[in-house]
Write an enzyme that holds these catalytic residues in place. Structure first.
Site, mmCIF file in Angstrom:
data_model
loop_
_atom_site.group_PDB
_atom_site.id
_atom_site.type_symbol
_atom_site.label_atom_id
_atom_site.label_comp_id
_atom_site.label_asym_id
_atom_site.label_seq_id
_atom_site.Cartn_x
_atom_site.Cartn_y
_atom_site.Cartn_z
ATOM 1 N N LYS A 58 31.754 46.485 33.940
ATOM 2 C CA LYS A 58 31.531 45.093 34.343
ATOM 3 C C LYS A 58 30.641 44.379 33.328
ATOM 4 O O LYS A 58 30.893 43.238 32.945
ATOM 5 C CB LYS A 58 30.913 45.042 35.752
ATOM 6 C CG LYS A 58 31.897 45.464 36.844
ATOM 7 C CD LYS A 58 31.229 45.709 38.194
ATOM 8 C CE LYS A 58 32.237 46.296 39.183
ATOM 9 N NZ LYS A 58 31.652 46.660 40.491
ATOM 10 N N GLN A 102 26.006 47.413 43.482
ATOM 11 C CA GLN A 102 27.049 48.422 43.402
ATOM 12 C C GLN A 102 26.952 49.387 44.582
ATOM 13 O O GLN A 102 25.875 49.896 44.898
ATOM 14 C CB GLN A 102 26.939 49.179 42.061
ATOM 15 C CG GLN A 102 28.070 50.153 41.795
ATOM 16 C CD GLN A 102 29.436 49.477 41.591
ATOM 17 O OE1 GLN A 102 29.517 48.345 41.117
ATOM 18 N NE2 GLN A 102 30.496 50.173 41.947
ATOM 19 N N ASP A 125 30.991 39.411 44.771
ATOM 20 C CA ASP A 125 31.829 40.482 45.311
ATOM 21 C C ASP A 125 32.563 40.024 46.576
ATOM 22 O O ASP A 125 33.497 40.690 47.023
ATOM 23 C CB ASP A 125 30.948 41.680 45.709
ATOM 24 C CG ASP A 125 31.044 42.840 44.737
ATOM 25 O OD1 ASP A 125 32.079 42.963 44.055
ATOM 26 O OD2 ASP A 125 30.091 43.637 44.691
#
Ligand code: GUN
Length: 299
Positions: A58, A102, A125
């Site tokens: 990412k 994460q 997200d």
């Protein structure tokens, strides 16, 4: 006998590269105009190798499109309160447009508590209740990157979705559940009839065999076999697993939730692993970061 038509292999790398190129152009213009550069941050707790790899990809992708990217690393024994303070800090830092925490987090930390604390306007997200709720209602929201990427792949390959039977395997908050909702929305390139299958589903194979579009997000290596797939179905593989393989330098090879070598012979379109859904997930995260920067979801 005439040769059966070969399945089209969905090239997620190519589609993601085109998307990233468009994002890069937009970011370049911002930089040329002396505007602020979009900034994506990631929080990484502990040292799970898969999470390390995902966050590194990412970060690299953000740099590729000219964004600023920063990773906040913490040891696995960080307390829940300390991590909530990190989230509060990221919410308040005006330099950061969007960030991800994460997952998975260590067991002593309540993931929901952390996710609920993320400012929805920075939730690239699309995991917060606010964004999930808005997505369910069909309102502008940050969409979870993997299902968003799959919708883009279906669109890119002009795969008809409206009125089709889409079967989603797996009901995770990150993929299966939002996927089932996006596919069923009354919108262009959606409007499907959706069946969401999970661990308690009876007659699973009967259901998968009736799928025009089958999305495998079940987390089991090579679970979907050819006899579970209708001739000419579109098969999208969300899984990613390492299988031991002594013939590889790394000692392993990557496989998905679909037995690719079998299913490729039956499908009309199939996404490979690697190189299918994975690159799209990252591209959509960058797209969400750009939207966050431009305040297009939360003006
Ligand atoms: N873990 C596995 N996939 C994801 C993802 O898309 N986002 C975050 N934050 N964690 C993950």
């Amino acid at each position: 006998m005439a040769n059966k038509k070969q399945a089209v292999i969905i090239d997620g790398r190519k589609v993601a590269a085109e998307l990233k190129e468009a994002i890069k152009k937009e970011v370049s213009k911002m930089i040329d105009n002396d505007d602020d550069t979009p900034h994506l941050a990631a929080v990484l707790v502990g040292n799970d190798p898969a999470s390390e790899t995902y966050v590194a990809s990412k970060e690299k992708a953000a740099h590729t499109v000219g964004m600023v990217s920063s990773t906040y690393r913490y040891p696995a024994d960080i307390t829940e309160n300390e991590l909530l303070e990190v989230v509060d800090y990221l919410n308040s830092d005006e330099e950061i447009d969007g960030y991800i925490v994460q997952l998975p987090l260590p067991k002593h930390i309540d993931e929901n508590k952390i996710i609920h604390r993320i400012n929805p306007a920075k939730d690239v997200d699309g995991f917060t209740p606010e964004n999930v709720g808005k997505m369910v209602l069909g309102q502008p929201a940050f969409l979870s990157a993997t299902p968003y990427g799959i919708m883009e792949l279906l669109k890119y390959y002009n795969i008809p979705v409206a009125g089709k039977h889409c079967v989603v395997l797996g009901r995770s908050n990150i993929v299966g559940r939002p996927m089932s909702i996006l596919l069923s929305q009354k919108k262009d390139a959606a409007n499907a009839t959706v069946t969401l299958c999970h661990s308690a589903t009876e007659n699973l194979e009967e259901i998968t065999r009736s799928a025009d579009i089958l999305i495998a997000a079940i987390g089991k290596p090579q679970f979907v076999k050819a006899d579970m797939v209708k001739d000419g179905a579109v098969v999208i593989d969300v899984g990613i697993h390492r299988l031991k393989d002594a013939s590889k330098k790394s000692g392993y090879r990557l496989v998905g939730d679909v037995d690719f070598n079998e299913v490729v012979k039956k499908a009309s379109f199939i996404s490979p692993v690697p190189g299918g859904v994975g690159p799209m997930t990252i591209a959509m995260l960058l797209k969400n970061t750009l939207l966050a920067h431009k305040k297009e979801i939360y003006p």
